[in-house]
Design a protein around this motif. Structure first.
Motif, PDB file in Angstrom:
ATOM      1  N   SER A  29       0.659  -1.188   0.061  1.00 41.33           N
ATOM      2  CA  SER A  29      -0.124  -0.007   0.100  1.00 41.33           C
ATOM      3  C   SER A  29       0.960   1.298  -0.089  1.00 41.33           C
ATOM      4  O   SER A  29       0.767   2.350  -0.757  1.00 41.33           O
ATOM      5  CB  SER A  29      -0.912  -0.226   1.160  1.00 41.33           C
ATOM      6  N   SER A  30       1.982   1.325   0.478  1.00 42.38           N
ATOM      7  CA  SER A  30       3.018   2.134   0.771  1.00 42.38           C
ATOM      8  C   SER A  30       3.493   2.605  -0.622  1.00 42.38           C
ATOM      9  O   SER A  30       3.533   3.771  -0.840  1.00 42.38           O
ATOM     10  CB  SER A  30       4.001   2.136   1.808  1.00 42.38           C
ATOM     11  N   ASP A  33       0.834   4.044  -2.526  1.00 40.78           N
ATOM     12  CA  ASP A  33       0.981   5.682  -2.603  1.00 40.78           C
ATOM     13  C   ASP A  33       1.857   6.438  -3.130  1.00 40.78           C
ATOM     14  O   ASP A  33       1.622   7.550  -3.634  1.00 40.78           O
ATOM     15  CB  ASP A  33       0.898   5.632  -0.936  1.00 40.78           C
ATOM     16  N   GLN A  34       3.237   6.006  -3.053  1.00 38.50           N
ATOM     17  CA  GLN A  34       4.166   6.544  -3.439  1.00 38.50           C
ATOM     18  C   GLN A  34       3.964   6.933  -5.096  1.00 38.50           C
ATOM     19  O   GLN A  34       4.359   7.815  -5.852  1.00 38.50           O
ATOM     20  CB  GLN A  34       5.566   6.201  -3.402  1.00 38.50           C
ATOM     21  N   GLN A  37       1.433   9.250  -6.195  1.00 36.93           N
ATOM     22  CA  GLN A  37       2.133  10.446  -5.978  1.00 36.93           C
ATOM     23  C   GLN A  37       2.703  11.244  -7.253  1.00 36.93           C
ATOM     24  O   GLN A  37       2.745  11.936  -7.958  1.00 36.93           O
ATOM     25  CB  GLN A  37       2.800  10.572  -4.746  1.00 36.93           C
ATOM     26  N   PHE A  90      -5.838  -0.894  -4.200  1.00 36.65           N
ATOM     27  CA  PHE A  90      -5.017   0.181  -3.636  1.00 36.65           C
ATOM     28  C   PHE A  90      -4.999   1.377  -4.566  1.00 36.65           C
ATOM     29  O   PHE A  90      -4.950   2.426  -4.362  1.00 36.65           O
ATOM     30  CB  PHE A  90      -3.634  -0.490  -3.517  1.00 36.65           C
ATOM     31  N   GLU A  93      -8.167   3.454  -4.537  1.00 37.47           N
ATOM     32  CA  GLU A  93      -8.317   4.466  -3.622  1.00 37.47           C
ATOM     33  C   GLU A  93      -7.795   5.805  -4.066  1.00 37.47           C
ATOM     34  O   GLU A  93      -8.341   6.771  -3.563  1.00 37.47           O
ATOM     35  CB  GLU A  93      -7.566   4.087  -2.278  1.00 37.47           C
ATOM     36  N   HIS A  94      -7.032   5.761  -5.153  1.00 34.59           N
ATOM     37  CA  HIS A  94      -6.349   7.068  -5.441  1.00 34.59           C
ATOM     38  C   HIS A  94      -7.112   7.476  -6.757  1.00 34.59           C
ATOM     39  O   HIS A  94      -6.560   8.399  -7.412  1.00 34.59           O
ATOM     40  CB  HIS A  94      -4.978   6.940  -5.860  1.00 34.59           C
TER      41      HIS A  94
END
Ligand code: GLU
Length: 358
Positions: A29-30, A33-34, A37, A90, A93-94
Motif C-alpha cells: 500500500s505504501s 501511495d508513492q 503521487q 490500492f 483508492e487514489h
C-alpha cells in the motif's frame, strides 16, 4: 517536475513479502501511495511486479508432492490473481486505474509481437492506466523463460523508451564488498567504463529468482542503451519520490546512462535468445566496429558464417578471439552470406542501424 516523463519501476518479490512468505500489504500500500503521487505529478509509470509465486504459496495446501514446474504454475495462477486484486484496490483508492499485462519471452521474440506488446502498454499509458506487468509464470516454464523479472524489466524499459528504470529489492544497492562487512559501502554511481562484477555477491534472493549479479548485468546493459538505472531498497520510507528528487540521504546505486540508442537497436540488444546463427569476423573488422564512428559490417571482414538463418533474422557476432561482441539483424540469408565471405564491394551483411555492440 522530475526531469523525466516515463519511468519503469520493478518491485521484487522480497519487497512485497514478509519473512514468512506472506504478502506484506502495508508495504504494498505504501508503494502504491508513492506511485500514485508520481502519477499525479505527471509521470507515466510502468510497473513490473514480481510476487505472484510468493503470494500464491500460502494460499493453498497441496495434497501430496508437486514437481517444481507444477508448483510454480499453481502458485503463480492463484498468486497473480491475488496480487492484482490488491493492486487494483490500492490504486482505486487514489482514483487510478491499473491493468494487468502478462508476457513471455517468446512473445517478445519477433518484431511484430514486440511491437504489438509495445502498442498495448502504450495505449494504457495514453489513457492514464498504470500497466502492471509480470511474466506469465503459468506458461513460461521452458528454457525460454526470462532469467528473472530484472531481465523482464530491462526489456520493458527499453521497449517503452522509459528514461529511467528503478529496480527495488531488499538491499540498498551494490556494495563494494559483502553487505555484511562493516567496511563495505554502497557504490553510489556506476560508470559503464568500470566493470565491477568482482565486487558482486552471487547469493540469490529468498523469494524471487534473481540475485545481485543479474541485477548488475541487466542494469549495465540497460544503461548502455541510454536509460538511467537505479538499484534501491523498496523497504526504505518514501523511496520513490526521494530517488526522483535525487535526495542525497537516500542510499542507492545509480548507473550513469550512455547516449540513447534507437528503438530497433534496443530490440536487437534484448534478442540474444532468439539469435539464429553466428557471424565470425576478423581482427580488423572487430576494430573498425568498436571505433566511435558508425560502421556497418561488410562481407570483407567476415571469416565464418554458422547456422542457418533467413534475411532479417538476428545473429550473434563473434570477434577473432571468439568473444561475442554483439548482435545484429542480417541483410542476407545464411547461404548468400556464406558465399560473400571475404569479398569486397557488396552491401553490408549487417547495416549499422541494425547492429548492437555490447
Ligand atoms: N514472475 C515471478 C513471480 O511473480 C518472479 C520472478 C522473479 O523473482 O524475478 O513470482
Amino acid at each position: 517536475m522530475y526531469g523525466i516523463k516515463r519511468l519503469a519501476i520493478k518491485i521484487g518479490s522480497n519487497v512485497l513479502t514478509r519473512a514468512d512468505g506472506t504478502l506484506d500489504l502495508t508495504r504494498m500500500s505504501s508503494l502504491v501511495d508513492q506511485i500514485a503521487q508520481l502519477h499525479r505529478n505527471g509521470l507515466e509509470i510502468i510497473l513490473i511486479s514480481s510476487g505472484a509465486v510468493a503470494s500464491g504459496r500460502n494460499e493453498i495446501k497441496v495434497k501430496g508432492r508437486l514437481d517444481d514446474v507444477s508448483a510454480r504454475q499453481l502458485y503463480a495462477a492463484v498468486g497473480q490473481a491475488k496480487l492484482m486484486n490488491r493492486y487494483y484496490d490500492f490504486f482505486k483508492e487514489h482514483g487510478i486505474a491499473c491493468g494487468q499485462v502478462l508476457t513471455t519471452k517468446e512473445s517478445l521474440g519477433t518484431r511484430r509481437h514486440y511491437l504489438n506488446q509495445k502498442n498495448c502498454v502504450g495505449v494504457m499509458l495514453e489513457n492514464k492506466v498504470i500497466p502492471i506487468m509480470n511474466e506469465n509464470d503459468t506458461i513460461a516454464v521452458t528454457e525460454l523463460m526470462f532469467t528473472d523479472n530484472d531481465e523482464l524489466s530491462g526489456m520493458i524499459a527499453a521497449m517503452m523508451d522509459a528514461e529511467a528504470l528503478i529496480i527495488l529489492s531488499n538491499i540498498d544497492g551494490i556494495y563494494n564488498g559483502s553487505p555484511g562487512d562493516s567496511e563495505a559501502e554502497i557504490i553510489r554511481e556506476i560508470d559503464l567504463s568500470n566493470d565491477i562484477t568482482d565486487y558482486i555477491q552471487t547469493g540469490k534472493s529468498t523469494f524471487g529468482r534473481g540475485g545481485m549479479l543479474t541485477k548488475y548485468r541487466i542494469a549495465r546493459k540497460v544503461a548502455g542503451e541510454g536509460i538511467e538505472v537505479i538499484i534501491a531498497n523498496g523497504k526504505t520510507e518514501a523511496i520513490l519520490p526521494r530517488l526522483l528528487e535525487k535526495n542525497p540521504d537516500v542510499l542507492c546505486s545509480r548507473f550513469i546512462p550512455a547516449p540513447k540508442v534507437s528503438g530497433i537497436k534496443k530490440w536487437i540488444a534484448h534478442s540474444d535468445s532468439f539469435a539464429k546463427g553466428e557471424i565470425h569476423i576478423n581482427a580488423d573488422a572487430a576494430k573498425a566496429l568498436s571505433d566511435e564512428k558508425a560502421t556497418s559490417l561488410l562481407p570483407i571482414g567476415i571469416v565464418a558464417v554458422k547456422g542457418a538463418f533467413e534475411k532479417d533474422d538476428i545473429v550473434r557476432i563473434y570477434d577473432n578471439k571468439l568473444r561475442q561482441i554483439g548482435l545484429g539483424k542480417v541483410s542476407y540469408n545464411s547461404v548468400n552470406a556464406r558465399e560473400l565471405i571475404g569479398k569486397k564491394g557488396n552491401k553490408p551483411v549487417i547495416h549499422y542501424d541494425y547492429l548492437y555492440l555490447e
